[in-house]
Write a protein that holds these residues in place. Structure first.
Motif, short mmCIF file in Angstrom:
data_model
loop_
_atom_site.label_atom_id
_atom_site.label_comp_id
_atom_site.label_asym_id
_atom_site.label_seq_id
_atom_site.Cartn_x
_atom_site.Cartn_y
_atom_site.Cartn_z
N ILE A 1 93.83 34.69 119.85
CA ILE A 1 94.77 36.40 119.83
C ILE A 1 95.46 36.45 120.37
O ILE A 1 97.10 36.62 119.84
CB ILE A 1 93.98 37.83 118.73
N MET A 2 95.45 37.09 121.42
CA MET A 2 96.45 37.04 122.58
C MET A 2 97.53 36.22 122.47
O MET A 2 98.62 36.60 123.15
CB MET A 2 95.72 37.26 123.79
N ASN A 3 97.24 34.59 122.71
CA ASN A 3 98.16 33.74 122.75
C ASN A 3 98.06 33.28 121.56
O ASN A 3 98.59 31.50 121.65
CB ASN A 3 96.70 33.16 123.49
N GLN A 4 97.94 33.76 120.08
CA GLN A 4 98.50 33.27 119.11
C GLN A 4 99.66 32.19 118.71
O GLN A 4 99.40 31.34 118.00
CB GLN A 4 97.45 33.95 118.33
N ALA A 5 100.38 32.80 119.13
CA ALA A 5 102.44 32.06 119.05
C ALA A 5 101.41 30.75 119.94
O ALA A 5 102.34 29.74 119.31
CB ALA A 5 102.86 33.48 119.53
N LYS A 6 101.67 30.69 121.33
CA LYS A 6 102.09 29.19 122.17
C LYS A 6 100.08 28.84 121.58
O LYS A 6 100.80 27.00 121.73
CB LYS A 6 100.96 29.74 123.19
N ILE A 7 99.28 28.99 121.34
CA ILE A 7 98.17 27.91 120.51
C ILE A 7 98.25 27.53 118.87
O ILE A 7 98.05 26.43 119.05
CB ILE A 7 96.54 28.29 120.45
N THR A 8 99.35 28.06 119.03
CA THR A 8 99.79 27.36 116.79
C THR A 8 101.24 26.42 117.14
O THR A 8 101.10 25.81 116.47
CB THR A 8 100.53 29.12 116.27
N SER B 1 97.49 22.36 114.43
CA SER B 1 98.39 21.49 113.58
C SER B 1 98.70 21.84 112.00
O SER B 1 100.12 21.49 111.15
CB SER B 1 97.12 20.40 113.17
N PHE B 2 99.06 22.91 111.76
CA PHE B 2 99.05 23.24 110.59
C PHE B 2 100.42 24.59 110.91
O PHE B 2 101.02 25.18 109.93
CB PHE B 2 98.09 24.34 109.45
N HIS B 3 100.31 24.94 112.09
CA HIS B 3 101.50 25.72 112.77
C HIS B 3 100.74 27.16 112.37
O HIS B 3 102.36 27.89 110.87
CB HIS B 3 102.51 25.74 112.03
N ASP B 4 99.90 27.40 111.97
CA ASP B 4 99.27 28.82 110.65
C ASP B 4 98.43 29.56 111.71
O ASP B 4 97.08 29.80 111.78
CB ASP B 4 98.69 28.57 109.91
N GLU B 5 99.00 30.85 111.54
CA GLU B 5 98.82 31.83 113.17
C GLU B 5 97.48 33.01 111.88
O GLU B 5 96.39 33.10 112.38
CB GLU B 5 99.85 32.83 113.33
N GLY B 6 98.25 32.92 110.01
CA GLY B 6 96.95 33.40 109.91
C GLY B 6 95.38 32.93 109.53
O GLY B 6 94.94 33.24 109.41
N PHE B 7 95.57 30.88 109.96
CA PHE B 7 94.19 30.85 110.09
C PHE B 7 93.51 30.94 111.72
O PHE B 7 92.15 31.29 111.53
CB PHE B 7 95.07 29.43 109.61
#
Length: 191
Positions: free
Chosen positions: A90-97, A165-171
């Motif tokens: 969660i802390m890195n969700q933008a980068k991970i996405t 793959s899906f660029h989905d932070e909600g997922f």
């Protein structure tokens, strides 16, 4: 001092570029431009990209070891410490996405390249696996600790890969919530 500082800047820039662009797609020119130094000055510090990769892996290993040590000191229970691992997503969700997991993406790329540094990079996963095993063992699940650690690593890597793959932070957020529920259920079981 300036030479050591320049070298550190090169490694930091390479670390970022290897993550965002990939090791194979990052050139000396890309790294030199990111640090704003001439290619001649760059070659003074590093002769090959593999030399830089080795330093990047060492940097990541050191940062990961320090982070795990901090979690060990900050967490008042194994559950809280394992939750820190899960919440890292969660802390890195933008980068991970956008770019995936920095550990998983580097290890996967080096594996595809059959690169000699693959074993060193895999050391990052080994740090996480061993640390998670200790947490599960401390939580009273010694027998299952190796399998539980690998399960959580696999689940987090799968979530990171699909979120990218899906660029989905909600997922990604939903998967983190599921991992927390799994953790609570697992730790509440008697072994």
């Amino acid at each position: 001092m300036a030479q050591a500082q320049t070298r550190e800047q090169i490694v930091a820039a390479a670390d970022d570029l290897f993550y965002r662009q990939g090791f194979a797609q990052t050139s000396f020119a890309d790294i030199a431009a990111a640090v704003a130094i001439s290619r001649g000055n760059f070659y003074y510090h590093f002769k090959t990209k593999d030399e830089i990769l080795a330093e990047v892996i060492q940097l990541r290993l050191a940062r990961t070891a320090q982070m795990l040590e901090n979690w060990q000191g900050d967490g008042d229970s194994p559950r809280a410490r394992i939750a820190s691992f899960i919440d890292l997503m969660i802390m890195n969700q933008a980068k991970i996405t956008r770019y995936g997991c920095p550990v998983g993406s580097l290890c996967t790329e080096l594996s595809k390249l059959d690169h000699s540094a693959q074993g060193q990079a895999n050391g990052l996963f080994t740090l996480f696996r061993n640390w998670l095993q200790r947490q599960f063992a401390e939580a009273g699940h010694s027998t299952e600790a190796p399998a539980l650690a690998m399960h959580l690593l696999a689940r987090s890597q799968g979530a990171a890969t699909l979120a990218q793959s899906f660029h989905d932070e909600g997922f990604l957020r939903a998967e983190v919530d599921e991992m927390h529920r799994w953790l609570d259920n697992t730790l509440s079981r008697k072994t």
